[in-house]
Design a protein around this motif. Structure first.
Motif, PDB file in Angstrom:
ATOM      1  N   UNK A 141       5.581  14.766  -8.408  1.00  0.00           N
ATOM      2  CA  UNK A 141       6.334  16.025  -8.412  1.00  0.00           C
ATOM      3  C   UNK A 141       7.804  15.778  -8.755  1.00  0.00           C
ATOM      4  N   UNK A 142       8.412  16.721  -9.415  1.00  0.00           N
ATOM      5  CA  UNK A 142       9.835  16.618  -9.731  1.00  0.00           C
ATOM      6  C   UNK A 142      10.599  17.702  -8.979  1.00  0.00           C
ATOM      7  N   UNK A 143      11.824  17.402  -8.583  1.00  0.00           N
ATOM      8  CA  UNK A 143      12.662  18.364  -7.885  1.00  0.00           C
ATOM      9  C   UNK A 143      12.242  18.643  -6.464  1.00  0.00           C
ATOM     10  N   UNK A 144      11.369  17.801  -5.896  1.00  0.00           N
ATOM     11  CA  UNK A 144      10.866  18.016  -4.534  1.00  0.00           C
ATOM     12  C   UNK A 144      11.265  16.864  -3.629  1.00  0.00           C
ATOM     13  N   UNK A 145      11.234  17.135  -2.327  1.00  0.00           N
ATOM     14  CA  UNK A 145      11.382  16.067  -1.346  1.00  0.00           C
ATOM     15  C   UNK A 145      10.016  15.416  -1.159  1.00  0.00           C
ATOM     16  N   UNK A 146       9.981  14.099  -1.254  1.00  0.00           N
ATOM     17  CA  UNK A 146       8.723  13.363  -1.192  1.00  0.00           C
ATOM     18  C   UNK A 146       8.683  12.479   0.045  1.00  0.00           C
ATOM     19  N   UNK A 147       7.477  12.338   0.607  1.00  0.00           N
ATOM     20  CA  UNK A 147       7.266  11.487   1.774  1.00  0.00           C
ATOM     21  C   UNK A 147       6.380  10.331   1.346  1.00  0.00           C
ATOM     22  N   UNK A 148       6.819   9.116   1.641  1.00  0.00           N
ATOM     23  CA  UNK A 148       6.028   7.927   1.343  1.00  0.00           C
ATOM     24  C   UNK A 148       5.708   7.185   2.640  1.00  0.00           C
ATOM     25  N   UNK A 149       4.496   6.645   2.696  1.00  0.00           N
ATOM     26  CA  UNK A 149       4.151   5.687   3.743  1.00  0.00           C
ATOM     27  C   UNK A 149       3.839   4.374   3.037  1.00  0.00           C
ATOM     28  N   UNK A 150       4.642   3.349   3.313  1.00  0.00           N
ATOM     29  CA  UNK A 150       4.472   2.036   2.698  1.00  0.00           C
ATOM     30  C   UNK A 150       3.969   1.038   3.734  1.00  0.00           C
ATOM     31  N   UNK A 151       2.880   0.354   3.423  1.00  0.00           N
ATOM     32  CA  UNK A 151       2.440  -0.800   4.200  1.00  0.00           C
ATOM     33  C   UNK A 151       2.908  -2.041   3.449  1.00  0.00           C
ATOM     34  N   UNK A 152       3.737  -2.847   4.094  1.00  0.00           N
ATOM     35  CA  UNK A 152       4.308  -4.035   3.453  1.00  0.00           C
ATOM     36  C   UNK A 152       3.354  -5.202   3.697  1.00  0.00           C
ATOM     37  N   UNK A 153       2.628  -5.617   2.654  1.00  0.00           N
ATOM     38  CA  UNK A 153       1.581  -6.631   2.819  1.00  0.00           C
ATOM     39  C   UNK A 153       2.089  -8.042   2.626  1.00  0.00           C
ATOM     40  N   UNK A 154       3.064  -8.237   1.739  1.00  0.00           N
ATOM     41  CA  UNK A 154       3.545  -9.601   1.526  1.00  0.00           C
ATOM     42  C   UNK A 154       4.493  -9.702   0.358  1.00  0.00           C
ATOM     43  N   UNK A 155       5.047 -10.900   0.193  1.00  0.00           N
ATOM     44  CA  UNK A 155       5.962 -11.204  -0.910  1.00  0.00           C
ATOM     45  C   UNK A 155       5.199 -12.025  -1.941  1.00  0.00           C
ATOM     46  N   UNK A 167       0.877  -1.166   0.000  1.00  0.00           N
ATOM     47  CA  UNK A 167       0.000   0.000   0.000  1.00  0.00           C
ATOM     48  C   UNK A 167       0.915   1.217   0.000  1.00  0.00           C
ATOM     49  N   UNK A 168       0.528   2.252  -0.747  1.00  0.00           N
ATOM     50  CA  UNK A 168       1.397   3.420  -0.900  1.00  0.00           C
ATOM     51  C   UNK A 168       0.596   4.698  -0.684  1.00  0.00           C
ATOM     52  N   UNK A 169       1.146   5.609   0.103  1.00  0.00           N
ATOM     53  CA  UNK A 169       0.632   6.976   0.235  1.00  0.00           C
ATOM     54  C   UNK A 169       1.812   7.903  -0.011  1.00  0.00           C
ATOM     55  N   UNK A 170       1.710   8.770  -1.026  1.00  0.00           N
ATOM     56  CA  UNK A 170       2.801   9.671  -1.371  1.00  0.00           C
ATOM     57  C   UNK A 170       2.398  11.124  -1.217  1.00  0.00           C
ATOM     58  N   UNK A 171       3.192  11.895  -0.472  1.00  0.00           N
ATOM     59  CA  UNK A 171       2.894  13.300  -0.184  1.00  0.00           C
ATOM     60  C   UNK A 171       4.132  14.139  -0.482  1.00  0.00           C
ATOM     61  N   UNK A 172       3.934  15.284  -1.107  1.00  0.00           N
ATOM     62  CA  UNK A 172       5.044  16.204  -1.350  1.00  0.00           C
ATOM     63  C   UNK A 172       5.317  17.013  -0.084  1.00  0.00           C
ATOM     64  N   UNK A 173       6.598  17.117   0.307  1.00  0.00           N
ATOM     65  CA  UNK A 173       6.981  17.898   1.489  1.00  0.00           C
ATOM     66  C   UNK A 173       7.035  19.370   1.094  1.00  0.00           C
ATOM     67  N   UNK A 174       6.138  20.140   1.661  1.00  0.00           N
ATOM     68  CA  UNK A 174       6.131  21.585   1.451  1.00  0.00           C
ATOM     69  C   UNK A 174       6.108  22.266   2.802  1.00  0.00           C
ATOM     70  N   UNK A 175       6.508  23.505   2.867  1.00  0.00           N
ATOM     71  CA  UNK A 175       6.483  24.271   4.117  1.00  0.00           C
ATOM     72  C   UNK A 175       5.266  25.186   4.128  1.00  0.00           C
ATOM     73  N   UNK A 176       4.522  25.276   5.243  1.00  0.00           N
ATOM     74  CA  UNK A 176       4.867  24.692   6.533  1.00  0.00           C
ATOM     75  C   UNK A 176       4.365  23.275   6.738  1.00  0.00           C
ATOM     76  N   UNK A 177       3.591  22.752   5.804  1.00  0.00           N
ATOM     77  CA  UNK A 177       3.060  21.405   6.001  1.00  0.00           C
ATOM     78  C   UNK A 177       2.834  20.751   4.641  1.00  0.00           C
ATOM     79  N   UNK A 178       2.850  19.394   4.598  1.00  0.00           N
ATOM     80  CA  UNK A 178       2.562  18.724   3.332  1.00  0.00           C
ATOM     81  C   UNK A 178       1.108  18.970   2.925  1.00  0.00           C
ATOM     82  N   UNK A 179       0.907  19.391   1.706  1.00  0.00           N
ATOM     83  CA  UNK A 179      -0.446  19.729   1.271  1.00  0.00           C
ATOM     84  C   UNK A 179      -0.896  18.938   0.055  1.00  0.00           C
ATOM     85  N   UNK A 180       0.023  18.251  -0.618  1.00  0.00           N
ATOM     86  CA  UNK A 180      -0.331  17.603  -1.874  1.00  0.00           C
ATOM     87  C   UNK A 180      -0.090  16.101  -1.799  1.00  0.00           C
ATOM     88  N   UNK A 181      -1.172  15.326  -1.808  1.00  0.00           N
ATOM     89  CA  UNK A 181      -1.054  13.872  -1.942  1.00  0.00           C
ATOM     90  C   UNK A 181      -1.051  13.568  -3.435  1.00  0.00           C
TER      91      UNK A 181
END
Length: 339
Positions: free
Chosen positions: A322-336, A244-258
């Motif tokens: 997004x390109x050229x940005x710091x990205x935050x991911x939350x990964x849920x590892x479900x299985x192999x 499972x993947x959730x990707x958010x762009x790191x922006x200041x003051x808070x992440x606003x873009x999933x």
């Protein structure tokens, strides 16, 4: 009947069950989405489990309501809504017993197949109403072979959809499904103490993660932490894993873009744990995420902060990233899925 076959071919193959969690009491309390009836009980399917079955469909088979019968009861993990299953399925016309399609190629046939040795399984999300292959295996156990009889209207989501496909809404269809493997649809590991100054993860009841961030600037180095530590097997480089993947762009003051989320689609993705080097048309992770995930355990939730220099090579990021940005991911590892 070619139109209905084409729709089957185009259908999403991820079958997820939508709501039972990993807690045994909730799984045991699951209520199947359809019950057995005379039509489903009349279907027989023999042959090796997980391969194309030798199915007998009494003709004509008719029904007005959805019916599901267990042909062989499995003894593995019970699947609840939101979980993920690997399923070998075959769809037949109730009128004449001919095959409409089978997993995952969706090839048409003019008669019931006699080649029972060739098949591949499909990845499906359990309990998802829009996907009949997942919806009617809710609360079943891994190792189960079942059959579901339903109308084209019920299969396609309504009479209008059936008519648009050029199919009689009352046409009976027969599904035979073998559940070969199952995965929990969200991280089930033990919560870990968070790192100071690191983005925080808050999880909704359905498992969807949300990210909170203070006023600090994004880091310049690749960083990650385990939010939940699972007790499953350790994943290795080169394996194909279900995430499972959730990707958010790191922006200041808070992440606003999933910019990416499997949660909104009820469809976890399979990824090879090999960093993308060229655009080969498949799901590929960025090098930073691969480095963070190798060595993690199944059932874990991992938060990864990927500065642009550790991300996708230039021009190789998926559409909408997004390109050229710091990205935050939350990964849920479900299985192999593959070693």
């Amino acid at each position: 009947m070619r139109k209905i076959a084409a729709i089957v071919i185009a259908a999403a193959f991820v079958v997820s069950l939508a709501a039972c969690s990993d807690l045994p009491a909730q799984v045991q309390g699951c209520t199947p989405n359809s019950a057995a009836g005379s039509a489903s009980k009349s279907i027989s399917a023999a042959g090796d489990f997980g391969l194309n079955p030798k199915t007998h469909v009494p003709t004509p088979t008719v029904t007005k309501k959805v019916q599901t019968s267990i042909i062989k009861k499995g003894t593995g993990m019970k699947l609840g809504d939101g979980d993920v299953a690997l399923v070998q399925w075959t769809l037949y016309f109730g009128s004449n017993g001919q095959i409409v399609s089978s997993s995952p190629t969706g090839q048409n046939a003019t008669s019931v197949s006699t080649d029972y040795s060739k098949t591949t399984v499909s990845e499906v999300s359990v309990g998802q109403k829009a996907n009949p292959y997942g919806h009617y295996i809710s609360c079943q156990q891994v190792g189960t072979r079942s059959t579901t009889v339903l109308t084209a209207s019920q299969y396609l989501g309504g009479a209008a959809q059936a008519k648009a496909a050029g199919v009689d809404p009352g046409l009976a269809l027969v599904m035979v499904e073998d559940i070969t493997k199952g995965f929990r649809g969200r991280a089930t590991g033990v919560l870990q103490a968070p790192q100071a100054g690191f983005p925080s993860v808050v999880t909704a009841p359905d498992g969807t993660p949300g990210i909170t961030l203070d006023l600090q600037s994004p880091p310049k180095t690749l960083q990650w932490e385990v939010v939940r530590r699972g007790s499953g097997e350790k994943i290795k480089a080169g394996q194909q894993v279900l995430l499972q993947v959730e990707g958010v762009e790191w922006t200041n003051p808070a992440p606003t873009t999933t910019f990416d989320s499997t949660w909104t689609k009820d469809a976890p993705r399979a990824y090879p744990l090999t960093a993308l080097q060229s655009d080969d048309g498949t799901n590929s992770l960025d090098p930073g995420s691969v480095k963070a995930l190798v060595g993690q355990t199944v059932g874990s939730q991992v938060l990864v902060v990927v500065p642009s220099k550790f991300g996708y090579p230039s021009g190789k990021a998926p559409s909408g990233y997004p390109t050229g940005s710091t990205l935050i991911y939350v990964y849920d590892v479900l299985g192999v899925l593959a070693k």
